[in-house]
Each structure stands twice: as C-alpha cells, then as structure tokens.
Design an enzyme around this catalytic site. Structure first.
Site, short mmCIF file in Angstrom:
data_model
loop_
_atom_site.label_atom_id
_atom_site.label_comp_id
_atom_site.label_asym_id
_atom_site.label_seq_id
_atom_site.Cartn_x
_atom_site.Cartn_y
_atom_site.Cartn_z
N CYS A 2 0.83 -1.20 0.00
CA CYS A 2 0.00 0.00 0.00
C CYS A 2 0.87 1.26 0.00
CB CYS A 2 -0.88 0.02 1.24
SG CYS A 2 -1.86 -1.47 1.42
N ARG A 27 2.62 0.47 -6.13
CA ARG A 27 2.82 -0.28 -4.89
C ARG A 27 1.57 -1.07 -4.48
NH1 ARG A 27 6.96 2.10 -1.80
NH2 ARG A 27 8.56 2.69 -3.29
N TRP A 74 -3.26 -2.43 -1.52
CA TRP A 74 -3.06 -3.80 -1.97
C TRP A 74 -3.79 -4.65 -0.93
CZ3 TRP A 74 -0.45 -8.25 -0.07
CH2 TRP A 74 -0.33 -9.28 -1.01
N ASN A 104 -0.78 0.85 6.13
CA ASN A 104 -0.06 -0.13 5.34
C ASN A 104 0.46 -1.18 6.32
OD1 ASN A 104 1.59 -1.56 3.59
ND2 ASN A 104 3.19 0.02 3.51
N GLY A 105 0.22 -2.45 6.06
CA GLY A 105 0.72 -3.48 6.97
C GLY A 105 -0.39 -4.45 7.33
N GLU A 483 13.96 -17.24 -13.41
CA GLU A 483 13.59 -15.83 -13.50
C GLU A 483 12.74 -15.59 -14.77
OE1 GLU A 483 13.27 -13.27 -11.91
OE2 GLU A 483 13.47 -11.56 -13.23
N LYS A 487 8.95 -14.16 -14.82
CA LYS A 487 8.55 -12.97 -15.58
C LYS A 487 7.33 -13.29 -16.44
CE LYS A 487 10.17 -10.60 -13.86
NZ LYS A 487 11.19 -10.25 -12.89
N GLU A 490 4.10 -13.84 -14.25
CA GLU A 490 3.54 -12.72 -13.49
C GLU A 490 2.93 -11.63 -14.36
OE1 GLU A 490 6.18 -10.41 -10.92
OE2 GLU A 490 7.85 -10.82 -12.25
N HIS A 506 13.05 -36.75 -15.19
CA HIS A 506 12.63 -37.28 -13.89
C HIS A 506 11.18 -36.91 -13.56
CE1 HIS A 506 16.61 -38.75 -13.06
NE2 HIS A 506 17.11 -37.57 -13.41
N LYS A 605 4.25 -3.71 -5.95
CA LYS A 605 5.70 -3.54 -5.79
C LYS A 605 6.03 -3.37 -4.32
CE LYS A 605 9.43 -2.70 -8.33
NZ LYS A 605 9.86 -3.71 -9.29
C1 F6R Z 1 9.23 -10.21 -9.47
C2 F6R Z 1 9.50 -9.31 -8.36
C3 F6R Z 1 9.45 -9.88 -6.98
C4 F6R Z 1 10.54 -9.22 -6.10
C5 F6R Z 1 10.37 -9.70 -4.65
C6 F6R Z 1 11.47 -9.15 -3.75
O1 F6R Z 1 9.36 -9.57 -10.69
O2 F6R Z 1 9.72 -8.15 -8.54
O3 F6R Z 1 9.57 -11.26 -6.98
O4 F6R Z 1 11.78 -9.57 -6.60
O5 F6R Z 1 9.14 -9.29 -4.16
O6 F6R Z 1 11.47 -7.76 -3.74
P1 F6R Z 1 12.73 -6.94 -3.27
O7 F6R Z 1 13.83 -7.18 -4.25
O8 F6R Z 1 12.27 -5.51 -3.26
O9 F6R Z 1 13.09 -7.42 -1.91
#
Ligand code: F6R
Length: 610
Positions: A2, A27, A74, A104-105, A483, A487, A490, A506, A605
């Site tokens: 949030c 966020r 969020w 937030n939390g 990774e 990507k 998500e 396997h 984010k």
């Molecule tokens: C995926 C992504 C998340 C972050 C994860 C950790 O694209 O962005 O998986 O990598 O939430 O976030 P940080 O790096 O901010 O600790």
C-alpha cells in the site's frame, strides 16, 4: 504494497495527495482514496479504479482541504471494494466522523480488538484490519490525537505504517510506524507524510526516515517525534534528490519496457567508475569481515532470490566459499544451524521487503553479525540494518515485474564474488583485470542483446495463445530460467515452470506435447552437449523448442526448433546477458495478451507485509 500520503498545510493539499498517490500507485492498485478536513467535517472519496479515476471524481465533487491523507491499497483483509478502501473513518455512528486513517501493513490481533470494539458499540463497515485501528484511536481519544495514537499503537500487534487526522484538530496529522516504512517530508509551514519519499518528489526534498516504534506529530510548523517508549527523539533530516524523471514514460509503452531498455545505463551506473576490486566497495571494515567469514548465507525473495541463486554458482566457483541461498520467508521460520563465521547477504530492490528484513533479523538474533546487503535504495531499512552494503544504481523501478533491479543485483553480486575471492587469495591480478574488463563491457553487450527485440516479438506472438510454457537452463543459467518463467507468469499469466534441463526426464517430460513451448537457454559452456541431449528428448516428444543459443554453439533452426542467436559466450557473466531476451519475451507476450503489464493482477511492488 500500500501507498500512504498525508499533508498538513495552508493550501489545498488534495493535488499533493493525488500526485503522491500516482507515484505510489505501482505499490498497490486494488483501490485508492483520499480524505480531507473540509468545512469542519471529514470528507472522502474512494474508488476501486485507478488514481486517475479518483482524480476525476475529486474534481467533480470539488473535494478540497488544508489537511488530508490518501492511500493506494493492496488488499490483504477484505476484497478490493469501495467499503474496504482507505481512508477509514470512525465516529460516524455518533452522527459525524471524527477519525480518518490510512494504513499499510497487517494487524495480527485485529480479531481480538474487533470483538472488544464491537462490545464498546463500534459498528464495522469493512472487513479490513485497518478499520480496527481507526475505531481504537477514536475509542482512546480525549482531546489529543497524538496521545490517542500513542496509546492505540501500544495495543497493536503486527506491522503498520499509519497516517491519521481528527475532525477536532484541523491542523494536525499523526503518523506511526512499526515494520512498514514511513517518512516525514518537511516544508515551510507545511509538513507531509508518505510511505516513500518518491511520493513527495517536487513537494519537498527534506526527508526524515522514521524508525520502528516512532510516532510523529505533524503540524504546520512542527514535527515532533517520540519513540516506542514515548521519549522525544530527534531524527536526522536528509536532503533527498528524487528523480521525478523516473516517473516519466518517455517514448516507451510501459515502464517495464523502459526499464528493460535502461539496463545498459543501470548496469554501467552500478559499476560506477570502479578502477579496481577492493573489499571497501562494500563499506568500511569489509576486509576484516571477508577475512573472518568462511561461508555465505544469502536471503532474498522472488527475483532477488534468483539473483542469489546465480551468485551461489559464482561465489563457489570463483571464491571457493560455500554458499547457502534461502527463501527469506522460509528461513525465518525454520530451525537452521547458525554459524557466526557466516557472511549474511540480503538482496533486495526495495530494501523494505518484510520477509527479507525479518529473515535478516532472525539471522542476527542467532548470533550472525556479519551482514551485507545488495540493495537499490540507499535509505531503506535493509541498508540501515546491515553493517555492509553495496548499492545498485538501477534507479527507481516502477514496473511491478523486476528487470533492471535484477541485472544490477547480479552486477553487484559479481563484484562481491571478486572481492571475496581477492581477500581469500583465490584470484590473481590478471584474472581480476579480465573480470573487470568483462564487467565494464557489459553495457555494450546488453545493448547488443536488446537489438534482438524484433525477433523476440515474433516469438512472443506465438506464445500469446499458449497457457503453459517450460523454461530450461543448466548450471548458473538454471536460476535465469527460473527468473524467465517468473517474468512470463507474473505479467502474461501464462503458467510457466523452470527446470534444470537434466531434471526433465525425472518427471516434467510428461508435460511435453506439441502444445508445450520449451524455452531453452543454451550458452556455450561445459554443459552444452548435455543440454543438446535434453533438447533432443523434448523434440522426440513433439515439444517445440525456443532456444536462445550463443553464436558459437552450432545449434541451428529446424522444424520445431526455433533459434535466436545471442552474442558470443560471455563466460561467467553470461547469465546477465541471457536474462535480457527472457524479459523481452515475457513483456511482448503480455502485450500480445493485452494484460496490464506494469500493474499485473493481484501483485504490488515492494512487499512490506508478511
Ligand atoms: C518479481 C518481483 C518480486 C521481487 C520480490 C522481492 O518480478 O519483482 O519477486 O523480486 O518481491 O522484492 P525486493 O527485491 O524488493 O526485496
């Protein structure tokens, strides 16, 4: 997660609050809202749409006030619906709202508090844990909001950053934090609160970072902070240069695309002008720490965790130090065997990820005091908590899917590998010089890979109609395959899984049909011939291969085998280059499917809740 903004001023604060929300929207974007003190009343507007919609609504209703708070949500407790959107009010049941609050939390004891407040006559309008805090403050209020907030937070268990104001005290906003970030922005006869200084860019660059347990009283010309014990504390005011340019899209369609293309610059900046490898790149005293430790524990989440997994291959093979890489949310709750001679490395873009911070604190509580972070935000809790640090210079990352943060983390981790190897006497000067040269050439090498975009777009169109994909890699490219799969899933919502190619037979080979695209990372390394055999196993079952092959691998296109040629093999740094096409593939597949690339569903984010 949030986003929070608050303001007390002598001008209408709604434009500042909305501007802040726009900057924080990435966020969390399940809903948004703003509340102000207007004409003696608390007034609010809330929306389950985006901030732009809220802005239109606010303009239509001419909402304005000198004191206010705002929030992007969020969802944790309660669906994304208007009645669950912040700000939450308390006091309406007496006829007039008195308290307005954003949060937030996560409040862990919200059920218990809810029961208590219901028994006291409070009627809840939402399913949120946040509304509990609003009612609790109202319940404890007797003419002094600051006191009521201090009393209320003593009752809260969990994590929070809150901003509150009160109908009876028109020129005051009170904030508090525990486990979730909150900053104060200091102005001339006006003051602000935000969950990130970015929200206040253009409004003030004078920022105070509140500490856990702090409660702050904001008035027009006063910022008063007390700690968890109620003692007055002075926190340093930092002048923070926030690049508002990061919030501009420029010629790009999405922030993610912009950030992918920023990688040559971001990696170059992260390397700064490093002339030679020295442990002091990681902070004063790093030499002694690196000399002392004989193992490394890496803690991170998501994409940052994959950076850690890649680093394990580097550190073990170059510096010859054993490395353990742990998902932070698992490590913090499992019984592990602590070793004080461990270098604990956290990796985080935001530096505020709740699980990673908690894992770090868990390691510290087990007597592991040698801590280092690779982080993108110099003012973050992670950097403050760790003794040593290396700042990646990716710049603000707005796209929820991490791109430039990842490649800059890898760059920082490779530098760490070299510094550790140097202190342990595992590399000589010539090797050091060669690695540095390769690092410095990275921006040019990445630029060359970005030029593959048109070919990757053609592949992405074919992926758009699929619902599943497999990603294969071997050795240090296995985390890169993971990774790539993350990507794709998500942002395009195509289900994707990554496997080390040797593991296919396997079990996962059972999934391979002519409907299954199999993305393969094929660098020219010592595992290439093994990988080619794994690729044949896929072809023999009708699986369609999409191979990113180094130029010198002799892998050529044939029916069912699509090949994009990468540059020559880039040695140990090859994982950085092989990441780029996977980012582009995910990005263009998502565009072709018409998803909200920068704000994928259910995500946000900077994950500041557990
Ligand atoms: C995926 C992504 C998340 C972050 C994860 C950790 O694209 O962005 O998986 O990598 O939430 O976030 P940080 O790096 O901010 O600790």
């Amino acid at each position: 997660m949030c986003g929070i903004v608050g303001a007390v001023a002598q001008r209408n604060v709604v434009p500042v609050l909305l501007e802040g929300l726009k900057r924080l929207e990435y966020r969390g974007y399940d809903s948004c809202g703003v509340a102000v003190h207007a004409d003696g009343d608390l007034q609010r507007a809330r929306s389950t749409h985006r901030v732009a919609e809220l802005e239109r609504e606010v303009q239509d209703t001419a909402l304005a006030g000198f004191t206010g708070i705002a929030h992007t949500r969020w969802a944790t407790h309660g669906a994304p619906a208007t009645h669950n959107a912040h700000p939450h009010f308390s006091g309406q049941s007496r006829g007039k709202a008195r308290i307005a609050l954003v949060h937030n939390g996560i409040i862990e004891n919200h059920d218990e508090l809810r029961e208590e407040l219901e028994a006291a006559g409070y009627v809840f309008e939402s399913q949120t844990d946040t509304e509990v805090i609003a009612h609790l403050i109202d319940h404890l209020y007797s003419a002094d909001l600051f006191e009521a907030v201090q009393a209320a937070v003593r009752r809260l268990e969990g994590a929070y950053a809150i901003a509150v104001f009160c109908q009876d005290e028109p020129h005051r906003v009170v904030g508090a934090r525990q486990g979730s970030p909150l900053v104060v922005g200091c102005g001339q006869n006006e003051n602000f609160l935000a969950s990130d200084a970015l929200a206040l860019a253009g409004t003030t660059d004078q920022i105070i970072y509140l500490e856990d347990g702090d409660v702050v009283d904001l008035q027009l010309s006063r910022v008063w902070i007390v700690d968890a014990q109620g003692n007055e504390v002075k926190r340093e005011v930092h002048t923070v240069q926030i690049h508002t340019g990061a919030a501009e899209l420029g010629p790009y369609r999405h922030y993610m695309q912009k950030e992918i293309f920023e990688q040559p610059r971001a990696v170059g900046d992260t390397l700064q002008d490093i002339q030679s490898i020295t442990p002091e790149l990681f902070g004063d005293g790093a030499y002694d720490v690196f000399k002392t430790i004989d193992r490394v524990l890496i803690l991170a989440c998501g994409t940052s965790y994959y950076a850690g997994m890649t680093a394990r291959y580097w550190i073990e093979s170059v510096a010859k130090i054993p490395v353990n890489v742990e998902i932070a949310s698992e490590y913090r709750y499992r019984d592990s065997v602590p070793d004080p001679r461990t270098l604990v490395v956290t990796i985080s873009q935001s530096g505020e990820t709740a699980d990673t911070l908690a894992a770090l604190k868990h390691a510290q509580s087990q007597g592991m005091e040698h801590t280092l972070t690779i982080c993108n935000v110099g003012t973050s809790a992670m950097v403050r908590e760790c003794k040593l640090s290396y700042l990646t210079r990716a710049g603000v990352e707005i796209g929820v899917a991490s791109t430039k943060a990842f490649t800059t983390q890898l760059t920082g981790l490779f530098l760490l590998t070299l510094a550790l190897a140097q202190v342990k006497g595992r590399i000589n000067e010539t090797q050091e010089h060669d690695y540095l040269k390769a690092l410095r050439h990275l921006p040019v090498a990445i630029t060359a890979v970005l030029a593959l975009e048109p070919q990757i777009m053609a592949w992405a169109d074919r992926f758009a109609s699929k619902e599943n994909a497999l990603f294969l890699g071997r050795g240090m490219h296995y985390p890169i395959a993971m990774e790539g799969a993350l990507k794709l899933k998500e942002i395009s919502y195509i289900h994707a899984e990554a496997y080390p190619a040797g593991e296919l037979k396997h079990g996962p080979l059972a999934l391979v049909t002519d409907q299954m695209p199999v993305v393969t990372i094929a660098p020219r390394d010592e595992l290439l011939e093994k990988l080619k055999s794994n690729m044949q196993e896929v072809r023999a079952r009708g699986g369609e291969l999409y191979v990113f092959a180094d130029a010198d691998t002799r892998i050529t296109a044939s029916p069912g085998m699509h090949v994009i040629r990468m540059p020559e093999n880039y040695g140990k740094l090859s994982p950085i280059l092989h990441t780029i096409p996977l980012q582009l593939l995910a990005y263009h597949a998502a565009c072709a499917r018409g998803t909200d690339v920068d704000k994928p569903r259910n995500l946000a984010k900077s994950v500041t809740v557990e």
